[in-house]
Write a protein that holds these residues in place. Structure first.
Motif, short mmCIF file in Angstrom:
data_model
loop_
_atom_site.label_atom_id
_atom_site.label_comp_id
_atom_site.label_asym_id
_atom_site.label_seq_id
_atom_site.Cartn_x
_atom_site.Cartn_y
_atom_site.Cartn_z
N LEU A 1 -1.72 -5.41 -0.14
CA LEU A 1 -2.38 -4.18 -0.59
C LEU A 1 -2.58 -3.22 0.57
O LEU A 1 -2.99 -3.60 1.67
CB LEU A 1 -3.73 -4.54 -1.22
CG LEU A 1 -4.46 -3.44 -2.02
CD1 LEU A 1 -3.66 -3.06 -3.26
CD2 LEU A 1 -5.85 -3.93 -2.42
N HIS A 2 -2.28 -1.94 0.33
CA HIS A 2 -2.46 -0.91 1.36
C HIS A 2 -3.94 -0.68 1.63
O HIS A 2 -4.78 -0.88 0.74
CB HIS A 2 -1.81 0.39 0.88
CG HIS A 2 -1.68 1.44 1.93
ND1 HIS A 2 -0.93 1.29 3.07
CD2 HIS A 2 -2.24 2.68 2.03
CE1 HIS A 2 -1.00 2.38 3.81
NE2 HIS A 2 -1.80 3.24 3.20
N THR A 3 -4.29 -0.31 2.85
CA THR A 3 -5.69 -0.03 3.18
C THR A 3 -6.23 1.05 2.24
O THR A 3 -5.57 2.07 1.99
CB THR A 3 -5.81 0.45 4.63
OG1 THR A 3 -5.28 -0.58 5.49
CG2 THR A 3 -7.25 0.73 5.00
N ASN A 4 -7.41 0.79 1.70
CA ASN A 4 -8.05 1.61 0.67
C ASN A 4 -7.41 1.44 -0.71
O ASN A 4 -7.80 2.12 -1.66
CB ASN A 4 -8.10 3.09 1.05
CG ASN A 4 -9.11 3.36 2.14
OD1 ASN A 4 -10.19 2.76 2.15
ND2 ASN A 4 -8.76 4.21 3.10
N GLY A 5 -6.43 0.56 -0.80
CA GLY A 5 -5.88 0.20 -2.10
C GLY A 5 -6.93 -0.57 -2.91
O GLY A 5 -7.89 -1.12 -2.35
N LYS A 6 -6.77 -0.63 -4.21
CA LYS A 6 -7.82 -1.18 -5.07
C LYS A 6 -7.32 -2.30 -5.98
O LYS A 6 -6.13 -2.39 -6.30
CB LYS A 6 -8.44 -0.05 -5.90
CG LYS A 6 -9.13 1.01 -5.04
CD LYS A 6 -9.81 2.07 -5.87
CE LYS A 6 -10.54 3.08 -4.97
NZ LYS A 6 -11.26 4.11 -5.74
N VAL A 7 -8.28 -3.15 -6.36
CA VAL A 7 -8.03 -4.22 -7.33
C VAL A 7 -8.99 -4.02 -8.48
O VAL A 7 -10.22 -4.02 -8.29
CB VAL A 7 -8.25 -5.61 -6.69
CG1 VAL A 7 -8.03 -6.71 -7.74
CG2 VAL A 7 -7.33 -5.83 -5.50
#
Length: 367
Positions: A293-299
């Protein structure tokens, strides 16, 4: 043979299997799949246990016992094998008699050995098949062998076996990203357990600037979704039939753009039923998502069962290596009844809301 209308002495029939056999023959006929049966047998005379004789099906009598397939049958098998590139042999050709009567199996072993030398892919399943070719094995021959036939039967029944799941992790999927997406550099959204694809189809329409990937174990649903993708000519949407728990890393790690969002919604709908209480969210999946997951990406996690949502959130926080936190929340608790942030509902979410029951949701962010 009895199912094809060939007279067979009643002492050789398994009467309880007649209905199932007729059903299998009908299925094969509908799909144009040929079924072959022995045209002759090596038979043991019950009055003289030392002599073998060759009989065709019409000559089978209660006074003789089939020992193995005969030379005419082997000749037909040899001809058929020469026309194919892959052969799967499961089980014995004989009839549980002493080893000296297994003449057909030994000859079939020689036929398959020659086929293997001619670049046929030969797969042997079960002790009997493996043993039959051991004595004729040439140094140039290449076989795949499985002595435990029960494992192969489970695999053919499409059960996800632990060993297969482990192999899925080790051998990455080769997805041609340039072919499935018009711009593979766009941010990627992955929906794990995409079901019938309703959520992703609407998301792909609303956000043309992102690419969407659905990972779903049910192959029939995936095929249906891919047909729909082709019919509407969507170039920012794709589906893969897989067990994402074990294959997420190998699939998504090769994507050339950034993974910005992962969604897991209602794993196994109607989770409150006892038979559905299995865990889709496992440590290997959480760690793979946290890594890619990219930094600041979300789940984004949601379920109609609060304990399931809390369990998933706990897994992500515990195994996220300190990099996954509840989005917009300083104390890590969050609001598990937040509104749907996308304005797009999955099929099961619509069903739950229509019956007046709540959905439980949370959003995590990578820091």
């Amino acid at each position: 043979m009895n199912g094809f209308g060939i007279p067979v002495p009643s002492c050789f029939l398994e009467k309880n299997a007649t209905k199932e056999v007729l059903h299998l023959i009908q299925i094969a006929h509908n799909r144009n799949i040929p079924i072959y049966h022995p045209t002759d047998f090596w038979c043991l005379n019950n009055n003289n246990h030392e002599d073998l004789e060759i009989l065709d099906p019409a000559e089978l009598l209660p006074g003789s016992t089939p020992a193995d397939i005969g030379p005419s049958t082997l000749e037909k098998i040899s001809l058929l094998i020469s026309l194919h590139k892959k052969v799967l042999w499961i089980g014995p050709t004989g009839y549980d008699l002493a080893e000296e009567y297994s003449v057909g199996a030994t000859q079939l072993g020689r036929i398959l050995d020659k086929a293997s030398c001619d670049s046929c892919d030969v797969i042997l399943v079960g002790n009997a098949a493996c043993k039959a070719v051991k004595g004729v094995l040439e140094s140039s021959s290449q076989y795949t062998t499985f002595e435990n036939s029960s494992v192969v039967w489970e695999f053919l029944k499409e059960r996800i076996l632990p060993g297969i799941a482990a192999l899925d992790k080790s051998y990455p999927y080769q997805i041609p990203w340039n072919a499935v997406f018009s711009n593979p550099a766009q941010p990627l959204v992955v929906d794990i357990g995409s079901g019938n694809g309703l959520f992703l189809f609407e998301m792909a329409r609303n956000w043309e600037g992102s690419n969407f990937l659905g990972l779903e174990m049910n192959e029939k649903l995936v095929i249906r979704c891919l047909h729909h993708v082709a019919s509407v000519e969507k170039r920012n949407l794709f589906f893969v039939s897989t067990n994402a728990t074990s294959t997420f890393r190998s699939i998504v790690s090769s994507y050339p753009g950034d993974l910005t969002l992962v969604t897991i919604q209602c794993p196994n709908p109607d989770f409150n039923k006892e038979q559905n209480r299995w865990r889709m969210v496992r440590r290997m999946l959480v760690e793979a998502i946290a890594d890619i997951l990219h930094t600041n990406g979300k789940v984004y996690l949601q379920s109609d069962v609060e304990s399931v949502l809390l369990g998933m959130k706990e897994q992500f926080i515990s195994y996220g290596k300190g990099r996954l936190v509840v989005d917009g929340d300083g104390d890590g608790d969050g609001d598990d009844q937040m509104e749907n942030p996308f304005g797009v509902a999955s099929d099961w979410e619509r069903h739950v809301l229509a019956r007046g029951t709540p959905m439980y949701r949370t959003m995590l962010r990578k820091v």
